[in-house]
Design a protein around this motif. Structure first.
Motif, PDB file in Angstrom:
ATOM      1  N   TYR A 134     -19.241  57.215  47.894  1.00 45.98           N
ATOM      2  CA  TYR A 134     -19.128  55.751  48.026  1.00 45.98           C
ATOM      3  C   TYR A 134     -18.003  55.273  47.119  1.00 45.98           C
ATOM      4  CZ  TYR A 134     -21.182  54.421  43.525  1.00 45.98           C
ATOM      5  OH  TYR A 134     -21.399  54.205  42.189  1.00 45.98           O
ATOM      6  N   GLY A 135     -17.845  53.953  47.010  1.00 51.73           N
ATOM      7  CA  GLY A 135     -16.702  53.375  46.329  1.00 51.73           C
ATOM      8  C   GLY A 135     -16.699  53.404  44.818  1.00 51.73           C
ATOM      9  N   GLY A 136     -17.753  53.903  44.183  1.00 52.05           N
ATOM     10  CA  GLY A 136     -17.734  54.149  42.747  1.00 52.05           C
ATOM     11  C   GLY A 136     -18.174  53.021  41.837  1.00 52.05           C
ATOM     12  N   GLY A 137     -18.511  51.847  42.408  1.00 52.53           N
ATOM     13  CA  GLY A 137     -18.912  50.722  41.578  1.00 52.53           C
ATOM     14  C   GLY A 137     -20.369  50.785  41.161  1.00 52.53           C
ATOM     15  N   SER A 138     -20.680  50.072  40.069  1.00 49.92           N
ATOM     16  CA  SER A 138     -22.064  50.022  39.583  1.00 49.92           C
ATOM     17  C   SER A 138     -22.757  48.726  39.986  1.00 49.92           C
ATOM     18  CB  SER A 138     -22.093  50.158  38.059  1.00 49.92           C
ATOM     19  OG  SER A 138     -21.414  49.069  37.452  1.00 49.92           O
ATOM     20  N   VAL A 139     -22.019  47.833  40.665  1.00 53.08           N
ATOM     21  CA  VAL A 139     -22.547  46.503  40.961  1.00 53.08           C
ATOM     22  C   VAL A 139     -22.879  46.359  42.448  1.00 53.08           C
ATOM     23  CG1 VAL A 139     -21.342  45.406  39.047  1.00 53.08           C
ATOM     24  CG2 VAL A 139     -20.180  45.641  41.244  1.00 53.08           C
ATOM     25  N   GLY A 140     -23.681  45.339  42.751  1.00 55.21           N
ATOM     26  CA  GLY A 140     -23.980  44.994  44.129  1.00 55.21           C
ATOM     27  C   GLY A 140     -24.728  46.070  44.881  1.00 55.21           C
ATOM     28  N   LEU A 141     -24.605  46.020  46.214  1.00 55.91           N
ATOM     29  CA  LEU A 141     -25.316  46.985  47.047  1.00 55.91           C
ATOM     30  C   LEU A 141     -24.824  48.399  46.815  1.00 55.91           C
ATOM     31  CD1 LEU A 141     -25.672  45.147  50.488  1.00 55.91           C
ATOM     32  CD2 LEU A 141     -27.176  45.073  48.486  1.00 55.91           C
ATOM     33  N   MET A 142     -23.527  48.545  46.477  1.00 50.45           N
ATOM     34  CA  MET A 142     -23.028  49.908  46.256  1.00 50.45           C
ATOM     35  C   MET A 142     -23.710  50.547  45.040  1.00 50.45           C
ATOM     36  SD  MET A 142     -19.110  49.692  44.787  1.00 50.45           S
ATOM     37  CE  MET A 142     -18.368  48.574  45.934  1.00 50.45           C
ATOM     38  N   GLY A 143     -23.893  49.778  43.979  1.00 51.98           N
ATOM     39  CA  GLY A 143     -24.572  50.317  42.808  1.00 51.98           C
ATOM     40  C   GLY A 143     -26.041  50.601  43.066  1.00 51.98           C
ATOM     41  N   ILE A 144     -26.694  49.740  43.826  1.00 52.10           N
ATOM     42  CA  ILE A 144     -28.116  49.931  44.156  1.00 52.10           C
ATOM     43  C   ILE A 144     -28.297  51.203  44.973  1.00 52.10           C
ATOM     44  CG2 ILE A 144     -30.036  48.989  45.507  1.00 52.10           C
ATOM     45  CD1 ILE A 144     -28.924  46.170  44.691  1.00 52.10           C
ATOM     46  N   ALA A 145     -27.450  51.406  45.979  1.00 51.39           N
ATOM     47  CA  ALA A 145     -27.552  52.608  46.809  1.00 51.39           C
ATOM     48  C   ALA A 145     -27.305  53.863  45.978  1.00 51.39           C
ATOM     49  CB  ALA A 145     -26.571  52.526  47.972  1.00 51.39           C
TER      50      ALA A 145
END
Length: 198
Positions: free
Chosen positions: A41-52
């Motif tokens: 995934y895109g590597g972020g810790s925030v939002g839906l990407m961080g939750i997933a």
């Protein structure tokens, strides 16, 4: 199609307005881990990407994040991943995400998520890769996009077979099953006899 081992997850850097979005992101990450698969995934810790990503890691999945240096601070890169790759550009990010994945799954998200999703679908249509692309349609979020694609099909800008390449399911398990069962098309992109002669 080769065995589905690693799924690229596209997702918003915001949790969104509906708590169902965050619940779906967690459920998708958990299901990826439960199946013994990996996540890119895109590597972020925030939002839906961080939750997933958190859910996938908690379920035992190896998780690789790929993020451009310019977004490294703004998207607050997640440092407790199996692997975090910092690249020079968005183009390199998307190429590596595609290269390291066997399939693509899109959670709700904004312009970046939509752009990544449509590019992956375009690459499948053109045969640049032979990988399935699907939507996790949480609370009908993706309905406007699928309606637009239906309109493109009806206006003869997209073959019906290519329109049907974009999978859509409401539950993570059903989406992963559909991605695993997908077979690539042996069909040219061009309609009405192909491109003009050069």
């Amino acid at each position: 199609m080769p065995e589905l081992r690693t799924v690229c997850v596209y997702a918003g850097s915001s949790p969104g307005a509906d708590p169902a979005y965050a619940a779906a992101a967690a459920a998708l990450g958990t299901e990826i881990g439960r199946r013994g698969m990996g996540m890119v995934y895109g590597g972020g810790s925030v939002g839906l990407m961080g939750i997933a990503a958190d859910a996938a890691l908690a379920a035992g999945a190896p998780v690789t994040g790929i993020i451009p240096a310019a977004l490294h601070a703004r998207e607050i890169s997640k440092i407790d991943l199996t692997e975090l790759v910092v690249v020079d550009s968005m183009h390199e990010r998307k190429f590596l995400m595609a290269e390291r994945s066997d399939a693509f799954a899109a959670l709700p998200g904004g312009v970046g998520t939509i752009e990544e999703l449509v590019e992956a679908l375009t690459w499948t249509q053109l045969g640049i890769h032979r990988k399935p692309v699907g939507l996790l349609d949480v609370a009908g979020y993706w309905a406007p996009l699928t309606t637009m694609l239906d309109a493109a099909r009806d206006a003869r800008f997209v073959r019906p077979e290519h329109r049907d390449m974009l999978l859509s399911e409401r539950e993570p398990a059903a989406l992963l099953d559909a991605l695993a069962a997908w077979e690539p098309l042996a069909l040219d992109k061009w309609m009405d006899g192909g491109p003009p002669a050069v």
